[in-house]
Design a protein around this motif. Structure first.
Motif, PDB file in Angstrom:
ATOM      1  N   PHE A 225       4.027 -10.072  -6.670  1.00 29.61           N
ATOM      2  CA  PHE A 225       4.414  -8.732  -6.204  1.00 29.61           C
ATOM      3  C   PHE A 225       3.237  -8.079  -5.481  1.00 29.61           C
ATOM      4  N   ALA A 226       2.045  -8.153  -6.076  1.00 28.96           N
ATOM      5  CA  ALA A 226       0.857  -7.570  -5.459  1.00 28.96           C
ATOM      6  C   ALA A 226       0.555  -8.226  -4.111  1.00 28.96           C
ATOM      7  N   GLN A 227       0.657  -9.549  -4.058  1.00 28.24           N
ATOM      8  CA  GLN A 227       0.427 -10.250  -2.793  1.00 28.24           C
ATOM      9  C   GLN A 227       1.378  -9.756  -1.704  1.00 28.24           C
ATOM     10  N   LYS A 228       2.631  -9.579  -2.082  1.00 26.90           N
ATOM     11  CA  LYS A 228       3.635  -9.119  -1.119  1.00 26.90           C
ATOM     12  C   LYS A 228       3.334  -7.695  -0.645  1.00 26.90           C
ATOM     13  N   ILE A 229       2.869  -6.846  -1.540  1.00 27.02           N
ATOM     14  CA  ILE A 229       2.506  -5.467  -1.168  1.00 27.02           C
ATOM     15  C   ILE A 229       1.403  -5.487  -0.114  1.00 27.02           C
ATOM     16  N   PHE A 230       0.377  -6.316  -0.342  1.00 25.33           N
ATOM     17  CA  PHE A 230      -0.739  -6.364   0.606  1.00 25.33           C
ATOM     18  C   PHE A 230      -0.335  -7.012   1.929  1.00 25.33           C
ATOM     19  N   GLU A 231       0.548  -7.989   1.872  1.00 24.15           N
ATOM     20  CA  GLU A 231       1.074  -8.601   3.101  1.00 24.15           C
ATOM     21  C   GLU A 231       1.763  -7.539   3.962  1.00 24.15           C
ATOM     22  N   LYS A 232       2.613  -6.761   3.309  1.00 27.42           N
ATOM     23  CA  LYS A 232       3.349  -5.711   4.021  1.00 27.42           C
ATOM     24  C   LYS A 232       2.390  -4.646   4.558  1.00 27.42           C
ATOM     25  N   ALA A 233       1.384  -4.290   3.764  1.00 26.19           N
ATOM     26  CA  ALA A 233       0.410  -3.279   4.192  1.00 26.19           C
ATOM     27  C   ALA A 233      -0.380  -3.757   5.405  1.00 26.19           C
ATOM     28  N   GLU A 234      -0.726  -5.040   5.420  1.00 27.71           N
ATOM     29  CA  GLU A 234      -1.440  -5.602   6.577  1.00 27.71           C
ATOM     30  C   GLU A 234      -0.552  -5.597   7.818  1.00 27.71           C
ATOM     31  N   GLU A 235       0.719  -5.979   7.645  1.00 28.34           N
ATOM     32  CA  GLU A 235       1.662  -5.989   8.774  1.00 28.34           C
ATOM     33  C   GLU A 235       1.823  -4.593   9.373  1.00 28.34           C
ATOM     34  N   GLN A 236       1.741  -3.578   8.501  1.00 34.67           N
ATOM     35  CA  GLN A 236       1.937  -2.189   8.944  1.00 34.67           C
ATOM     36  C   GLN A 236       0.624  -1.521   9.343  1.00 34.67           C
ATOM     37  N   HIS A 237      -0.455  -2.326   9.401  1.00 39.51           N
ATOM     38  CA  HIS A 237      -1.782  -1.851   9.811  1.00 39.51           C
ATOM     39  C   HIS A 237      -2.304  -0.732   8.915  1.00 39.51           C
ATOM     40  N   LEU A 238      -1.968  -0.820   7.648  1.00 42.92           N
ATOM     41  CA  LEU A 238      -2.465   0.159   6.680  1.00 42.92           C
ATOM     42  C   LEU A 238      -3.723  -0.335   5.973  1.00 42.92           C
ATOM     43  N   LEU A 239      -4.044  -1.618   6.151  1.00 41.67           N
ATOM     44  CA  LEU A 239      -5.266  -2.194   5.593  1.00 41.67           C
ATOM     45  C   LEU A 239      -6.094  -2.796   6.717  1.00 41.67           C
ATOM     46  N   ASP A 240      -7.404  -2.573   6.658  1.00 39.23           N
ATOM     47  CA  ASP A 240      -8.269  -3.144   7.691  1.00 39.23           C
ATOM     48  C   ASP A 240      -9.039  -4.355   7.182  1.00 39.23           C
ATOM     49  N   LYS A 241      -8.546  -4.924   6.067  1.00 37.22           N
ATOM     50  CA  LYS A 241      -9.189  -6.107   5.490  1.00 37.22           C
ATOM     51  C   LYS A 241      -8.153  -6.892   4.710  1.00 37.22           C
ATOM     52  N   ILE A 242      -8.484  -8.123   4.408  1.00 45.08           N
ATOM     53  CA  ILE A 242      -7.600  -8.963   3.600  1.00 45.08           C
ATOM     54  C   ILE A 242      -8.011  -8.832   2.137  1.00 45.08           C
ATOM     55  N   ILE A 243      -7.074  -8.497   1.285  1.00 40.55           N
ATOM     56  CA  ILE A 243      -7.340  -8.361  -0.151  1.00 40.55           C
ATOM     57  C   ILE A 243      -7.031  -9.694  -0.837  1.00 40.55           C
ATOM     58  N   VAL A 244      -8.001 -10.190  -1.564  1.00 38.31           N
ATOM     59  CA  VAL A 244      -7.795 -11.417  -2.339  1.00 38.31           C
ATOM     60  C   VAL A 244      -7.203 -11.031  -3.693  1.00 38.31           C
ATOM     61  N   VAL A 245      -6.036 -11.594  -4.015  1.00 39.12           N
ATOM     62  CA  VAL A 245      -5.371 -11.295  -5.287  1.00 39.12           C
ATOM     63  C   VAL A 245      -5.544 -12.500  -6.210  1.00 39.12           C
ATOM     64  N   ASN A 246      -6.356 -12.325  -7.225  1.00 40.78           N
ATOM     65  CA  ASN A 246      -6.650 -13.416  -8.157  1.00 40.78           C
ATOM     66  C   ASN A 246      -5.677 -13.397  -9.332  1.00 40.78           C
ATOM     67  N   PRO A 247      -5.033 -14.516  -9.637  1.00 41.42           N
ATOM     68  CA  PRO A 247      -4.125 -14.563 -10.796  1.00 41.42           C
ATOM     69  C   PRO A 247      -4.904 -14.557 -12.104  1.00 41.42           C
ATOM     70  N   ILE A 248      -4.497 -13.710 -13.022  1.00 43.12           N
ATOM     71  CA  ILE A 248      -5.105 -13.689 -14.356  1.00 43.12           C
ATOM     72  C   ILE A 248      -3.992 -13.756 -15.400  1.00 43.12           C
ATOM     73  N   SER A 249      -4.357 -14.077 -16.618  1.00 47.99           N
ATOM     74  CA  SER A 249      -3.376 -14.167 -17.705  1.00 47.99           C
ATOM     75  C   SER A 249      -3.280 -12.838 -18.434  1.00 47.99           C
ATOM     76  N   THR A 250      -2.219 -12.666 -19.176  1.00 42.74           N
ATOM     77  CA  THR A 250      -2.037 -11.449 -19.985  1.00 42.74           C
ATOM     78  C   THR A 250      -3.207 -11.273 -20.947  1.00 42.74           C
ATOM     79  N   SER A 251      -3.692 -12.370 -21.498  1.00 41.14           N
ATOM     80  CA  SER A 251      -4.800 -12.305 -22.462  1.00 41.14           C
ATOM     81  C   SER A 251      -6.097 -11.815 -21.816  1.00 41.14           C
ATOM     82  N   GLU A 252      -6.197 -11.985 -20.500  1.00 47.75           N
ATOM     83  CA  GLU A 252      -7.392 -11.509 -19.783  1.00 47.75           C
ATOM     84  C   GLU A 252      -7.299 -10.027 -19.450  1.00 47.75           C
TER      85      GLU A 252
END
Length: 292
Positions: A225-252
């Motif tokens: 979901f987060a990756q998709k949000i940032f993809e859409k934000a980049e397409e709409q020129h709302l972000l001037d950089k690429i955000i790296v979304v790192n997967p983590i576990s619930t325990s983390e």
């Protein structure tokens, strides 16, 4: 037709107001928590008796999942007692009651999607209080629709989409839980669904009441979901950089309240009875400039 809306400044309540303003055939009274405290039975009774609505939509709720573990009394007052008082007033005045509930009534341990007949087993105070509200409504007011939903986001109030966009302003990478799955649900689609149900019951005589599920497709993890949000934000020129979304576990990412690992809800019953399709959450991300 007259509709009373509680919690009118919340995520769904705000969308309801926006949509009903475009329907001149419907008279509505939209009240914030400051204007109607649903935990006060006398206040509920007075307002319902005075306005005499055909329909009550309860969009008021205590939704601070983690804080609920320390504020159980307040959480139960809003999520159990408030719906009970609204149910009593609705039944007494012959009104249809629509109430928003949550995936948190389930344990989250099922392998497939949850349907309305699956056993409930809430894991924390928030889910337990919401289930208690459901049970109170079922017991008191036969003409009810309980709409369980999940992962709600929209232009109003706080939500995951806004949090991600806010974090992106100051970070280049973000860790997001990848082992919890559900269907993100746009608040505007919930509002549309509630209105569509009301119109079918009141205007077309569809008298199928009870519990229904409504959420978004496709089902994803928070990480996706987060990756998709940032993809859409980049397409709409709302972000001037690429955000790296790192997967983590619930325990983390420990939280005071346990989250369901599976929040996937089946929309089949709602589609069969009311002809309503699941929320298209990706479409709802097409203009992220409104998520401020």
């Amino acid at each position: 037709m007259k509709i009373l809306i509680t919690g009118s400044n919340g995520q769904v309540g705000s969308c309801l107001v926006n949509r009903l303003q475009l329907k001149p055939e419907i008279e509505f009274l939209a009240l914030t928590r400051q204007e109607l405290d649903i935990t006060d039975p006398a206040q509920v009774d007075t307002i319902v008796k005075h306005f005499n609505p055909d329909v009550i939509i309860n969009a008021a709720a205590y939704t601070a999942v983690d804080k609920a573990e320390q504020e159980a009394d307040l959480c139960y007052a809003i999520n159990r007692d408030g719906p009970r008082f609204l149910a009593e007033a609705a039944h007494k005045n012959g009104a249809l009651l629509l109430h928003i509930s949550t995936d948190y009534v389930f344990s989250g341990e099922k392998q497939g999607v949850y349907d309305e007949e699956d056993p409930v087993a809430p894991q924390g105070v928030y889910g337990q209080s919401k289930l208690a509200g459901e049970l109170a409504i079922v017991k008191i007011c036969p003409r009810h629709i309980i709409l369980r939903t999940a992962w709600v986001f929209g232009e109003h109030g706080g939500n995951f989409v806004k949090t991600m966009l806010r974090l992106a302003k100051t970070r280049d990478s973000i860790g997001v839980v990848a082992d919890q799955f559900g269907g993100p649900t746009y608040a505007g689609d919930i509002a549309d669904t509630l209105i569509a149900i009301v119109e079918k019951v009141m205007n077309k005589g569809v008298n199928v009441f009870g519990v229904f599920h409504f959420s978004g497709l496709p089902h994803v993890s928070w990480h996706i979901f987060a990756q998709k949000i940032f993809e859409k934000a980049e397409e709409q020129h709302l972000l001037d950089k690429i955000i790296v979304v790192n997967p983590i576990s619930t325990s983390e990412y420990p939280t005071p309240a346990k989250r369901p690992s599976n929040s996937r809800l089946s929309n089949i019953k709602l589609n069969n009875v009311y002809g309503i399709k699941p929320s298209d959450w990706q479409k709802a991300l097409t203009d992220l400039s409104n998520y401020k």
